[in-house]
Design an enzyme around this catalytic site. Structure first.
Site, PDB file in Angstrom:
ATOM      1  N   SER A   1       0.849  -1.200   0.000  1.00 44.97           N
ATOM      2  CA  SER A   1       0.000   0.000   0.000  1.00 44.97           C
ATOM      3  C   SER A   1       0.877   1.239   0.000  1.00 44.97           C
ATOM      4  O   SER A   1       1.656   1.469   0.941  1.00 44.97           O
ATOM      5  CB  SER A   1      -0.892   0.010   1.242  1.00 44.97           C
ATOM      6  OG  SER A   1      -1.386   1.322   1.437  1.00 44.97           O
TER       7      SER A   1
ATOM      8  N   HIS B   1      -1.156  -1.369  -4.228  1.00 46.55           N
ATOM      9  CA  HIS B   1      -2.421  -1.046  -3.556  1.00 46.55           C
ATOM     10  C   HIS B   1      -2.529   0.473  -3.373  1.00 46.55           C
ATOM     11  O   HIS B   1      -1.630   1.114  -2.827  1.00 46.55           O
ATOM     12  CB  HIS B   1      -2.462  -1.748  -2.200  1.00 46.55           C
ATOM     13  CG  HIS B   1      -3.777  -1.640  -1.495  1.00 46.55           C
ATOM     14  ND1 HIS B   1      -4.862  -2.453  -1.778  1.00 46.55           N
ATOM     15  CD2 HIS B   1      -4.195  -0.820  -0.513  1.00 46.55           C
ATOM     16  CE1 HIS B   1      -5.868  -2.145  -0.985  1.00 46.55           C
ATOM     17  NE2 HIS B   1      -5.499  -1.139  -0.209  1.00 46.55           N
TER      18      HIS B   1
ATOM     19  N   ASP C   1      -4.877   3.502  -1.891  1.00 47.05           N
ATOM     20  CA  ASP C   1      -5.954   3.792  -0.949  1.00 47.05           C
ATOM     21  C   ASP C   1      -6.572   5.159  -1.231  1.00 47.05           C
ATOM     22  O   ASP C   1      -5.915   6.192  -1.063  1.00 47.05           O
ATOM     23  CB  ASP C   1      -5.404   3.758   0.482  1.00 47.05           C
ATOM     24  CG  ASP C   1      -5.123   2.340   0.938  1.00 47.05           C
ATOM     25  OD1 ASP C   1      -6.040   1.501   0.835  1.00 47.05           O
ATOM     26  OD2 ASP C   1      -3.987   2.058   1.361  1.00 47.05           O
TER      27      ASP C   1
ATOM     28  N   MET D   1      -9.357   7.839  -0.189  1.00 43.44           N
ATOM     29  CA  MET D   1     -10.200   8.206   0.966  1.00 43.44           C
ATOM     30  C   MET D   1     -10.809   9.587   0.741  1.00 43.44           C
ATOM     31  O   MET D   1     -10.129  10.488   0.236  1.00 43.44           O
ATOM     32  CB  MET D   1      -9.350   8.233   2.235  1.00 43.44           C
ATOM     33  CG  MET D   1      -8.632   6.919   2.510  1.00 43.44           C
ATOM     34  SD  MET D   1      -7.755   6.968   4.080  1.00 43.44           S
ATOM     35  CE  MET D   1      -6.859   5.408   4.017  1.00 43.44           C
TER      36      MET D   1
ATOM     37  N   HIS E   1      -8.427   0.735  -3.891  1.00 39.06           N
ATOM     38  CA  HIS E   1      -9.344   0.504  -2.776  1.00 39.06           C
ATOM     39  C   HIS E   1     -10.094   1.803  -2.493  1.00 39.06           C
ATOM     40  O   HIS E   1      -9.518   2.757  -1.968  1.00 39.06           O
ATOM     41  CB  HIS E   1      -8.486   0.071  -1.570  1.00 39.06           C
ATOM     42  CG  HIS E   1      -9.247  -0.175  -0.308  1.00 39.06           C
ATOM     43  ND1 HIS E   1      -8.616  -0.368   0.903  1.00 39.06           N
ATOM     44  CD2 HIS E   1     -10.585  -0.270  -0.053  1.00 39.06           C
ATOM     45  CE1 HIS E   1      -9.521  -0.580   1.838  1.00 39.06           C
ATOM     46  NE2 HIS E   1     -10.722  -0.514   1.287  1.00 39.06           N
TER      47      HIS E   1
ATOM     48  N   MET F   1     -11.215  -6.324   5.645  1.00 38.45           N
ATOM     49  CA  MET F   1     -10.394  -5.336   6.369  1.00 38.45           C
ATOM     50  C   MET F   1      -9.995  -5.905   7.729  1.00 38.45           C
ATOM     51  O   MET F   1     -10.828  -6.448   8.468  1.00 38.45           O
ATOM     52  CB  MET F   1     -11.171  -4.028   6.585  1.00 38.45           C
ATOM     53  CG  MET F   1     -11.409  -3.200   5.333  1.00 38.45           C
ATOM     54  SD  MET F   1      -9.918  -2.785   4.404  1.00 38.45           S
ATOM     55  CE  MET F   1      -8.994  -1.817   5.592  1.00 38.45           C
TER      56      MET F   1
ATOM     57  N   GLY G   1      -8.916   3.944   7.171  1.00 43.74           N
ATOM     58  CA  GLY G   1      -8.722   5.379   7.366  1.00 43.74           C
ATOM     59  C   GLY G   1      -7.263   5.775   7.505  1.00 43.74           C
ATOM     60  O   GLY G   1      -6.880   6.868   7.118  1.00 43.74           O
ATOM     61  N   PHE G   2      -6.449   4.881   8.033  1.00 48.93           N
ATOM     62  CA  PHE G   2      -5.050   5.239   8.298  1.00 48.93           C
ATOM     63  C   PHE G   2      -4.137   4.038   8.109  1.00 48.93           C
ATOM     64  O   PHE G   2      -4.555   2.901   8.347  1.00 48.93           O
ATOM     65  CB  PHE G   2      -4.896   5.754   9.740  1.00 48.93           C
ATOM     66  CG  PHE G   2      -5.799   6.918  10.038  1.00 48.93           C
ATOM     67  CD1 PHE G   2      -5.428   8.216   9.686  1.00 48.93           C
ATOM     68  CD2 PHE G   2      -7.040   6.716  10.624  1.00 48.93           C
ATOM     69  CE1 PHE G   2      -6.284   9.287   9.935  1.00 48.93           C
ATOM     70  CE2 PHE G   2      -7.894   7.781  10.872  1.00 48.93           C
ATOM     71  CZ  PHE G   2      -7.513   9.071  10.529  1.00 48.93           C
ATOM     72  N   GLY G   3      -2.895   4.330   7.737  1.00 51.51           N
ATOM     73  CA  GLY G   3      -1.884   3.286   7.732  1.00 51.51           C
ATOM     74  C   GLY G   3      -1.315   3.124   9.135  1.00 51.51           C
ATOM     75  O   GLY G   3      -1.541   3.977  10.011  1.00 51.51           O
ATOM     76  N   GLY G   4      -0.625   2.040   9.373  1.00 48.62           N
ATOM     77  CA  GLY G   4       0.103   1.865  10.633  1.00 48.62           C
ATOM     78  C   GLY G   4      -0.728   1.491  11.838  1.00 48.62           C
ATOM     79  O   GLY G   4      -0.253   1.577  12.970  1.00 48.62           O
TER      80      GLY G   4
ATOM     81  N   ASP H   1      -6.256  -6.522   4.521  1.00 54.30           N
ATOM     82  CA  ASP H   1      -5.684  -5.178   4.477  1.00 54.30           C
ATOM     83  C   ASP H   1      -5.734  -4.559   5.879  1.00 54.30           C
ATOM     84  O   ASP H   1      -6.822  -4.385   6.439  1.00 54.30           O
ATOM     85  CB  ASP H   1      -6.507  -4.338   3.491  1.00 54.30           C
ATOM     86  CG  ASP H   1      -5.973  -2.930   3.300  1.00 54.30           C
ATOM     87  OD1 ASP H   1      -4.904  -2.608   3.845  1.00 54.30           O
ATOM     88  OD2 ASP H   1      -6.646  -2.139   2.599  1.00 54.30           O
ATOM     89  N   GLY H   2      -4.548  -4.240   6.405  1.00 51.54           N
ATOM     90  CA  GLY H   2      -4.472  -3.538   7.679  1.00 51.54           C
ATOM     91  C   GLY H   2      -3.663  -4.287   8.715  1.00 51.54           C
ATOM     92  O   GLY H   2      -4.022  -5.398   9.122  1.00 51.54           O
ATOM     93  N   GLY H   3      -2.527  -3.702   9.075  1.00 52.37           N
ATOM     94  CA  GLY H   3      -1.701  -4.269  10.136  1.00 52.37           C
ATOM     95  C   GLY H   3      -1.003  -5.571   9.754  1.00 52.37           C
ATOM     96  O   GLY H   3      -0.590  -6.330  10.634  1.00 52.37           O
TER      97      GLY H   3
ATOM     98  N   GLY I   1       1.201  -1.885   4.103  1.00 54.07           N
ATOM     99  CA  GLY I   1       1.739  -0.542   3.898  1.00 54.07           C
ATOM    100  C   GLY I   1       2.978  -0.337   4.721  1.00 54.07           C
ATOM    101  O   GLY I   1       4.117  -0.488   4.255  1.00 54.07           O
TER     102      GLY I   1
HETATM  103  C1  DX5 Z   1      -6.307   1.453   5.685  1.00 55.83           C
HETATM  104  C2  DX5 Z   1      -5.865   1.172   4.274  1.00 55.83           C
HETATM  105  C3  DX5 Z   1      -4.720   0.255   4.199  1.00 55.83           C
HETATM  106  C4  DX5 Z   1      -3.459   0.765   4.838  1.00 55.83           C
HETATM  107  C5  DX5 Z   1      -2.662  -0.409   5.288  1.00 55.83           C
HETATM  108  O1  DX5 Z   1      -7.415   2.249   5.638  1.00 55.83           O
HETATM  109  O2  DX5 Z   1      -6.918   0.621   3.506  1.00 55.83           O
HETATM  110  O3  DX5 Z   1      -4.453  -0.169   2.859  1.00 55.83           O
HETATM  111  O4  DX5 Z   1      -2.676   1.531   3.989  1.00 55.83           O
HETATM  112  O5  DX5 Z   1      -1.573   0.069   5.984  1.00 55.83           O
HETATM  113  P1  DX5 Z   1      -0.854  -0.797   7.074  1.00 55.83           P
HETATM  114  O6  DX5 Z   1      -0.358  -2.038   6.371  1.00 55.83           O
HETATM  115  O7  DX5 Z   1       0.236   0.081   7.564  1.00 55.83           O
HETATM  116  O8  DX5 Z   1      -1.880  -1.137   8.115  1.00 55.83           O
HETATM  117 ZN    ZN Z   2      -6.415  -0.377   1.548  1.00 58.76          ZN
END
Ligand code: DX5
Ligand code: ZN
Length: 236
Positions: A19, A44, A46, A48, A77, A148, A153-156, A186-188, A208
């Site tokens: 991502s 990927h 994202d 938003m 996405h 999900m 909404g956020f990475g990390g 997707d996520g974490g 990501g």
């Molecule tokens: C979250 C996004 C993810 C995000 C994943 O809303 O859809 O794609 O970038 O980031 P990580 O892998 O850091 O959780």
């Molecule tokens: Zn995503």
């Protein structure tokens, strides 16, 4: 336009989809090239809108630029309300996979059919708290289901382990029905939990911060693949 050549290639194998949300945007082209060289399968992206999720990111213009930077499929996405208004814009910009959220779609079958009619692969995504039954009747119209593993909404953010039973349930349903569906998470997702997630049934892994916040992308992606194989092996 979507990259058809890549659409059909290696459909059955596990895929890593970095991502770009965690990439260095001042060097976006280089970052995308770097993960491509490091062995990524998809890129990927994202999207938003500040309404469906509490953050704003990028639009079709950046997708168009990404299309010129890489031959890899663009895995877009959409975390936006009223996604129907933007399907053409993202597909014309070069999205190969366009994923919408079931929570944002009033007429999900129609939306998925429209995506396919316009030449992209159609994905449907479910938030962590959304049960499969809310979208199940539309799965046969989709090419990919994105489960999900964080609230979007956020990475990390931290992986939510409570989603694993839903993944297992989805995998059983796919076997039972014989659907040709990719299961994406997707996520974490990181090196240290990807095996467990693979074991639960995922085959496309978005990551990501788990990739872009490491120093050696090739080593990270290679280790992720090894962990996925180990995870799948444990299940067999
Ligand atoms: C979250 C996004 C993810 C995000 C994943 O809303 O859809 O794609 O970038 O980031 P990580 O892998 O850091 O959780
Ligand atoms: Zn995503």
């Amino acid at each position: 336009m979507p990259n058809k050549k890549y659409q059909m290639k290696n459909e059955k194998f596990i895929k890593i989809s970095p991502s770009i949300l965690s990439a260095d945007f001042s060097r976006l082209g280089e970052e995308v090239k770097a993960v491509e060289t490091a062995g990524a399968d998809y890129i990927h992206v994202d999207v938003m809108d500040g309404r469906f999720v509490p953050n704003i990111t990028i639009g079709p213009m950046i997708v168009e630029s990404l299309r010129r930077m890489t031959a890899l499929p663009l895995d877009v996405h959409l975390m936006i309300q009223n996604p129907d208004n933007f399907l053409s814009a993202f597909i014309d910009a070069g999205a190969d996979i366009l994923t919408v959220h079931v929570e944002a779609c009033v007429h999900l079958h129609r939306t998925l059919s429209e995506i396919k009619k316009r030449g992209a692969r159609a994905g449907v995504s479910l938030n962590p708290a959304t049960p499969l039954c809310l979208a199940e009747s539309a799965f046969e119209y989709a090419d990919l289901v994105l489960v999900m593993t964080v609230n979007p909404g956020f990475g990390g953010q931290g992986f939510i382990p409570g989603v694993l039973p839903k993944l297992e349930q989805l995998r059983s349903l796919i076997y039972q029905k014989g659907w040709n569906l990719e299961v994406e998470v997707d996520g974490g997702i990181k090196v240290d939990n990807i095996g467990e997630v693979a074991k639960a049934g995922a085959d496309v892994f978005v990551s990501g911060s788990g990739i872009f916040k490491t120093t050696d992308y090739r080593n990270t992606i290679t280790t992720m693949r090894e962990e996925v194989k180990k995870g799948k092996g444990r299940k067999a």
